[in-house]
Design a protein around this motif. Structure first.
Motif, PDB file in Angstrom:
ATOM      1  N   SER A  16       0.828  -1.208   0.000  1.00 41.07           N
ATOM      2  CA  SER A  16       0.000   0.000   0.000  1.00 41.07           C
ATOM      3  C   SER A  16       0.860   1.254   0.000  1.00 41.07           C
ATOM      4  O   SER A  16       0.429   2.301  -0.467  1.00 41.07           O
ATOM      5  CB  SER A  16      -0.958  -0.001   1.192  1.00 41.07           C
ATOM      6  N   GLN A  19       2.188   1.402  -3.956  1.00 45.66           N
ATOM      7  CA  GLN A  19       1.259   1.409  -5.075  1.00 45.66           C
ATOM      8  C   GLN A  19       0.734   2.803  -5.387  1.00 45.66           C
ATOM      9  O   GLN A  19       0.759   3.683  -4.549  1.00 45.66           O
ATOM     10  CB  GLN A  19       0.114   0.454  -4.810  1.00 45.66           C
ATOM     11  N   THR A  20       0.258   2.948  -6.609  1.00 47.22           N
ATOM     12  CA  THR A  20      -0.319   4.194  -7.082  1.00 47.22           C
ATOM     13  C   THR A  20      -1.739   3.929  -7.554  1.00 47.22           C
ATOM     14  O   THR A  20      -1.972   2.988  -8.304  1.00 47.22           O
ATOM     15  CB  THR A  20       0.508   4.757  -8.258  1.00 47.22           C
ATOM     16  N   PHE A  21      -2.663   4.762  -7.116  1.00 50.71           N
ATOM     17  CA  PHE A  21      -4.050   4.643  -7.540  1.00 50.71           C
ATOM     18  C   PHE A  21      -4.312   5.619  -8.673  1.00 50.71           C
ATOM     19  O   PHE A  21      -3.684   6.674  -8.761  1.00 50.71           O
ATOM     20  CB  PHE A  21      -5.001   4.939  -6.374  1.00 50.71           C
ATOM     21  N   VAL A  50      -5.116   0.273  -9.798  1.00 49.86           N
ATOM     22  CA  VAL A  50      -4.019   0.397  -8.845  1.00 49.86           C
ATOM     23  C   VAL A  50      -2.782  -0.184  -9.535  1.00 49.86           C
ATOM     24  O   VAL A  50      -2.837  -1.256 -10.122  1.00 49.86           O
ATOM     25  CB  VAL A  50      -4.322  -0.290  -7.492  1.00 49.86           C
ATOM     26  N   GLN A  61      -1.009  -4.233 -12.774  1.00 51.12           N
ATOM     27  CA  GLN A  61      -2.049  -3.210 -12.687  1.00 51.12           C
ATOM     28  C   GLN A  61      -3.440  -3.842 -12.806  1.00 51.12           C
ATOM     29  O   GLN A  61      -3.955  -4.028 -13.901  1.00 51.12           O
ATOM     30  CB  GLN A  61      -1.857  -2.159 -13.779  1.00 51.12           C
ATOM     31  N   LYS A 182      -2.971   9.405 -12.606  1.00 49.37           N
ATOM     32  CA  LYS A 182      -2.492   8.781 -11.366  1.00 49.37           C
ATOM     33  C   LYS A 182      -2.477   9.839 -10.277  1.00 49.37           C
ATOM     34  O   LYS A 182      -1.988  10.955 -10.466  1.00 49.37           O
ATOM     35  CB  LYS A 182      -1.067   8.230 -11.563  1.00 49.37           C
TER      36      LYS A 182
END
Length: 185
Positions: A16, A19-21, A50, A61, A182
Motif C-alpha cells: 500500500s 502502489q499508485t491509484f 491500482v 495493474q 495517477k
C-alpha cells in the motif's frame, strides 16, 4: 494461522505504500466475431486502477472498468447490439523506459446489460448471452508526466458470448484508446 494473517497484513501494508491509484477513461471500438454484415461499434470505457511495482522494470495493474462493447449492422436498418460489461483486467507491465510501457494480461468481464436497438425500438436480449466473458489484452502506454498518460489496448475475446450457439463461436474484440490519471502520493 495467526502468523499467516500477520505475514499477509505486513505484505499488504508494504504494497500500500508503494502502489499508485488512478483513473482511466477512453473510447472503445468493438466488434463481435461471426457477425455477418456488421461493422465496428464505438463505445466508452472508464474506471479505476491500482499500479503496483514488482521490480524496477515490472508492474502489475489490476483495474475495474465499465466497458461498452457490441456491434452495428452494416445495412440500411439502424441496428445496434450494445453489450455493457464490468471488466476486471489484470495487466502485467514492462517499463521499457521510465515513461513507455508494454502490457499484457487477462481480462474477466461480467455482463450487466445487453440491448438490441433497431428502428427506434429497444429489446433486452441479456438472456441470450453468457454472463461471463474472458479475454486477453495486449497494449502500450506512455506517461507524459507522473500524473497523466495515454494507452492503447486490444482485448481479444476467448470465450463464446452467445448462449447455445451451436458451434458458431461469437467472441468480443475491442480496441481501447484512453487517458490515465495517477493520484500523487
Amino acid at each position: 494461522m495467526k502468523k499467516l494473517f500477520l505475514a499477509a497484513a505486513i505484505a499488504v501494508f508494504g504494497l500500500s505504500n508503494a502502489q499508485t491509484f488512478g483513473l482511466k477513461a477512453g473510447a472503445n471500438v468493438s466488434s463481435v466475431s461471426n457477425s455477418d454484415d456488421s461493422k465496428a461499434k464505438f463505445g466508452f470505457y472508464g474506471g479505476a486502477f491500482v499500479n503496483v511495482p514488482l521490480s524496477a522494470s515490472f508492474n502489475i495493474q489490476p483495474e475495474v472498468l465499465y466497458s461498452g462493447k457490441g456491434v452495428k449492422a452494416d445495412g440500411s436498418a439502424d441496428t445496434t447490439l450494445s453489450l455493457d460489461y464490468i471488466s476486471v483486467p489484470v495487466m502485467f507491465q514492462y517499463k521499457a523506459t521510465p515513461q513507455f510501457y508494454l502490457e499484457a494480461g487477462p481480462e474477466f468481464s461480467f455482463l450487466i446489460s445487453s440491448k438490441l436497438k433497431s428502428g427506434g425500438h429497444s429489446l433486452d436480449v441479456k438472456d441470450g448471452f453468457n454472463g461471463f466473458d474472458f479475454g486477453v489484452g495486449l497494449g502500450i502506454g506512455y506517461d507524459f508526466t507522473s500524473n497523466f498518460g495515454a494507452n492503447i489496448r486490444y482485448v481479444a475475446g476467448v470465450t463464446d458470448i452467445v448462449k447455445n450457439n451451436n458451434g458458431d463461436s461469437s467472441k468480443n474484440g475491442v480496441f481501447q484508446f484512453g487517458l490515465t490519471y495517477k493520484f500523487a502520493k
